[in-house]
Design a protein around this motif. Structure first.
Motif, PDB file in Angstrom:
ATOM      1  N   GLY A 237       0.719   3.711   2.081  1.00  0.00           N
ATOM      2  CA  GLY A 237       0.950   4.009   3.492  1.00  0.00           C
ATOM      3  C   GLY A 237       0.318   5.581   3.617  1.00  0.00           C
ATOM      4  O   GLY A 237       0.839   6.196   4.525  1.00  0.00           O
ATOM      5  N   THR A 238      -0.917   5.790   3.117  1.00  0.00           N
ATOM      6  CA  THR A 238      -1.402   6.905   3.255  1.00  0.00           C
ATOM      7  C   THR A 238      -1.724   7.105   4.674  1.00  0.00           C
ATOM      8  O   THR A 238      -1.875   8.363   5.188  1.00  0.00           O
TER       9      THR A 238
ATOM     10  N   THR B 175       0.740  -1.118   0.149  1.00  0.00           N
ATOM     11  CA  THR B 175       0.014  -0.148  -0.033  1.00  0.00           C
ATOM     12  C   THR B 175       1.038   1.160  -0.056  1.00  0.00           C
ATOM     13  O   THR B 175       2.180   1.154   0.283  1.00  0.00           O
TER      14      THR B 175
ATOM     15  N   LYS C 197       0.117  10.405  -5.050  1.00  0.00           N
ATOM     16  CA  LYS C 197      -1.355  10.587  -4.271  1.00  0.00           C
ATOM     17  C   LYS C 197      -1.001  12.058  -3.694  1.00  0.00           C
ATOM     18  O   LYS C 197       0.212  12.126  -3.205  1.00  0.00           O
TER      19      LYS C 197
ATOM     20  N   ILE D 289     -11.594   5.174 -11.275  1.00  0.00           N
ATOM     21  CA  ILE D 289     -11.326   3.751 -11.142  1.00  0.00           C
ATOM     22  C   ILE D 289     -10.745   3.744  -9.640  1.00  0.00           C
ATOM     23  O   ILE D 289     -10.037   4.622  -9.129  1.00  0.00           O
ATOM     24  N   TYR D 290     -11.401   2.608  -8.949  1.00  0.00           N
ATOM     25  CA  TYR D 290     -10.951   2.263  -7.475  1.00  0.00           C
ATOM     26  C   TYR D 290     -10.490   0.946  -7.316  1.00  0.00           C
ATOM     27  O   TYR D 290     -11.005   0.137  -7.955  1.00  0.00           O
TER      28      TYR D 290
ATOM     29  N   ASP E 223     -13.449   3.151   3.646  1.00  0.00           N
ATOM     30  CA  ASP E 223     -13.864   4.054   2.417  1.00  0.00           C
ATOM     31  C   ASP E 223     -15.431   4.104   2.761  1.00  0.00           C
ATOM     32  O   ASP E 223     -16.189   2.932   2.732  1.00  0.00           O
TER      33      ASP E 223
ATOM     34  N   MET F 176     -18.983   3.722 -10.054  1.00  0.00           N
ATOM     35  CA  MET F 176     -18.255   2.652 -10.461  1.00  0.00           C
ATOM     36  C   MET F 176     -18.812   1.234 -10.348  1.00  0.00           C
ATOM     37  O   MET F 176     -19.308   0.911  -9.315  1.00  0.00           O
TER      38      MET F 176
ATOM     39  N   GLY G  96      -7.627   7.674 -10.793  1.00  0.00           N
ATOM     40  CA  GLY G  96      -8.243   7.047  -9.273  1.00  0.00           C
ATOM     41  C   GLY G  96      -6.976   7.033  -8.368  1.00  0.00           C
ATOM     42  O   GLY G  96      -6.008   7.758  -8.298  1.00  0.00           O
TER      43      GLY G  96
HETATM   44  P1  ADP Z   1      -3.131   3.463   0.868  1.00  0.00           P
HETATM   45  O1  ADP Z   1      -4.364   3.034   1.751  1.00  0.00           O
HETATM   46  O2  ADP Z   1      -1.985   3.047   1.707  1.00  0.00           O
HETATM   47  O3  ADP Z   1      -3.315   4.655   0.189  1.00  0.00           O
HETATM   48  P2  ADP Z   1      -3.408   2.094  -1.578  1.00  0.00           P
HETATM   49  O4  ADP Z   1      -2.510   2.628  -2.417  1.00  0.00           O
HETATM   50  O5  ADP Z   1      -3.683   0.442  -1.771  1.00  0.00           O
HETATM   51  O6  ADP Z   1      -3.120   2.113   0.042  1.00  0.00           O
HETATM   52  O7  ADP Z   1      -4.719   2.803  -1.863  1.00  0.00           O
HETATM   53  C1  ADP Z   1      -6.123   2.325  -1.522  1.00  0.00           C
HETATM   54  C2  ADP Z   1      -6.895   3.387  -1.112  1.00  0.00           C
HETATM   55  O8  ADP Z   1      -6.855   4.582  -2.081  1.00  0.00           O
HETATM   56  C3  ADP Z   1      -8.508   3.169  -1.072  1.00  0.00           C
HETATM   57  O9  ADP Z   1      -8.761   2.436   0.044  1.00  0.00           O
HETATM   58  C4  ADP Z   1      -9.103   4.359  -1.158  1.00  0.00           C
HETATM   59  O10 ADP Z   1      -9.108   5.000   0.090  1.00  0.00           O
HETATM   60  C5  ADP Z   1      -8.218   5.037  -2.008  1.00  0.00           C
HETATM   61  N1  ADP Z   1      -8.663   5.107  -3.266  1.00  0.00           N
HETATM   62  C6  ADP Z   1      -8.349   4.598  -4.427  1.00  0.00           C
HETATM   63  N2  ADP Z   1      -9.117   4.686  -5.602  1.00  0.00           N
HETATM   64  C7  ADP Z   1     -10.010   5.699  -5.211  1.00  0.00           C
HETATM   65  C8  ADP Z   1     -10.952   6.350  -5.903  1.00  0.00           C
HETATM   66  N3  ADP Z   1     -11.024   6.134  -7.236  1.00  0.00           N
HETATM   67  N4  ADP Z   1     -11.564   7.570  -5.219  1.00  0.00           N
HETATM   68  C9  ADP Z   1     -11.372   7.813  -3.798  1.00  0.00           C
HETATM   69  N5  ADP Z   1     -10.390   7.126  -3.182  1.00  0.00           N
HETATM   70  C10 ADP Z   1      -9.896   6.067  -3.745  1.00  0.00           C
END
Ligand code: ADP
Ligand code: ZN
Length: 424
Positions: free
Chosen positions: A83-84, A81, A412, A224-225, A292, A245, A201
């Motif tokens: 790591g947000t 991930t 991001k 895209i999610y 989410d 979506m 996304g």
């Molecule tokens: P991290 O949780 O560390 O950011 P990821 O890189 O796997 O890890 O990101 C997944 C998260 O990014 C999702 O749980 C969501 O919160 C966010 N995300 C992904 N796509 C979207 C989107 N299209 N719109 C809003 N948020 C999104």
């Protein structure tokens, strides 16, 4: 496929996947045993609610191998991930897992109008992050000519986009906005590029941001999610209707729960999105809580797809800031800014001074904000402040800062600096 048939497939796959996880993942077997539920209790999706949830904390606790369901020799890939919101977690993939994921991304590209005639510029980061690898694989599968740019080096992005006639652009929405801004600076008009659509996304973005990107690049912008834990981007994708979506329900079951009680909520309710993977071999997760917040709906879609649709996540449950007792989402601030004609370049700074929260929003000035009227800038700051007060219910301190003074994001975007967290 009819909703009925989708459900039938889900039922069959779920029974198998639960048995597989119980037999192969000790960590989850323990959670099931603690809850007194056995694989035989799960006969279909209507029994899903009996299973325990998996949370991000479980992934951290089980890091790195604790949730692996197959021998490491069967795995071909690791991703992590971003790591947000804390420590990164890792996920493993077998070749079948990669194939399934790439298929999901291919569906997203096709839904955005892509086919083998397209030149697909993948400007998500390549590496541990799932964005680059996912769309890259999807682009190959569709048969597009793939331009694996990765993120960064915006001048080169633009040069290749123009020289090689890219027709599809895949990156984070904040990076797309930045590319649009840079094109404008270079005097390249939206109609000068060959782009027709973008697939954006990996971070929250508003409808206002969509319009901003569509205008600056002269394209249709599709959402895209996805998330690493469940595979990566492509878990859900937007179709031509651009109103939510479609979730790839032949591979994932989606539920909406009340985040406080864990209770499953009916279609149409707003709550936390929970996913159960149906086909994954290396890193299968049952009832994974994404944090989410969104709404699911099964209304008929004009594109003809029957997969359930999710709204744009309205921010994560942990994205929400509580400032002086009021709930604030960065997306609300973005909406105000874009509605007032500002670019989406902003930063929110929250701190606590003498037990009171301070709330500052820094926004980049536009050319017209430079004025020789005394107090011209102060006046504009006041206007923005009052628009934000109306939206949020509390008053931020708005400061217009010099153009280009807020760092641009190639992945991001970092919108919030919450200094309060450093104290406790
Ligand atoms: P991290 O949780 O560390 O950011 P990821 O890189 O796997 O890890 O990101 C997944 C998260 O990014 C999702 O749980 C969501 O919160 C966010 N995300 C992904 N796509 C979207 C989107 N299209 N719109 C809003 N948020 C999104
Ligand atoms: Zn549709």
């Amino acid at each position: 496929m009819s909703a009925e048939n989708i459900k039938k497939i889900q039922n069959e796959k779920l029974v198998k996947q639960v048995r597989y996880v119980y037999d192969n993942v000790e960590y989850y077997r323990r959670l099931m045993d603690e809850k007194g539920v056995k694989p035989d209790d799960i006969k279909g999706t209507e029994d899903l609610h009996k299973l325990p949830f998996v949370k991000k904390d479980d992934l951290r606790e089980a890091y790195p191998y604790g949730l692996l369901a197959t021998d490491i020799k069967n795995c071909v890939r690791i991703h992590s991930t971003s790591g947000t919101t804390g420590k990164r977690v890792v996920a493993f993939y077998t070749q079948n897992d990669v194939d399934m994921w790439e298929e999901c991304c291919a569906r997203a590209i096709v839904a955005a109008g892509g086919d083998k005639h397209d030149v697909c510029q993948v400007s998500y980061g390549y590496g541990l992050f799932t964005g680059g690898a996912g769309l890259h694989g999807g682009s190959h599968r569709v048969g597009c000519l793939t331009l694996p740019m990765s993120s960064g080096n915006t001048d080169r992005q633009i040069q290749f986009m123009m020289d090689l006639n890219a027709t599809l652009l895949c990156c984070t929405p904040s990076y797309a906005a930045y590319i649009g801004e840079t094109l404008k600076e270079k005097g390249i008009k939206p109609e000068d590029n060959k782009l027709k659509a973008g697939i954006f996304g990996a971070e929250p973005w508003t409808e206002e941001m969509r319009r901003n990107i569509e205008n600056s690049l002269g394209i249709k912008a599709y959402d895209i999610y996805g998330l690493t834990e469940i595979s990566g981007p492509g878990v859900a994708f937007e179709c031509e209707e651009q109103s939510g979506m479609h979730i790839n329900e032949d591979h994932f079951i989606a539920e909406i729960i009340n985040p406080d009680t864990g209770e499953v909520l009916p279609l149409g309710s707003k709550g936390e999105l929970v996913f159960t993977s149906l086909d994954k071999e290396a890193f299968p997760l049952l009832r994974y809580r994404t944090r989410d917040i969104c709404i699911l709906s099964r209304e008929k879609c004009s594109c003809g797809r029957t997969f359930v649709k999710m709204t744009k996540p309205m921010g994560r449950s942990d994205d929400m800031m509580i400032i002086r007792g009021v709930n604030v989402f960065p997306s609300q601030i973005e909406t105000v800014l874009l509605n007032c004609g500002y670019a989406p370049n902003y930063q929110i700074i929250v701190d606590r001074v003498n037990n009171t929260d301070t709330f500052d929003v820094h926004v980049e000035m536009r050319e017209e904000d430079f004025s020789d009227i005394p107090n011209g800038i102060t006046q504009r700051e006041k206007q923005l402040q009052s628009a934000m007060k109306t939206m949020l219910g509390i008053n931020p301190r708005v400061r217009l800062v010099a153009p280009k003074s807020i760092a641009r994001s190639e992945g991001k975007a970092v919108r919030v600096i919450d200094k309060r967290k450093l104290i406790d």
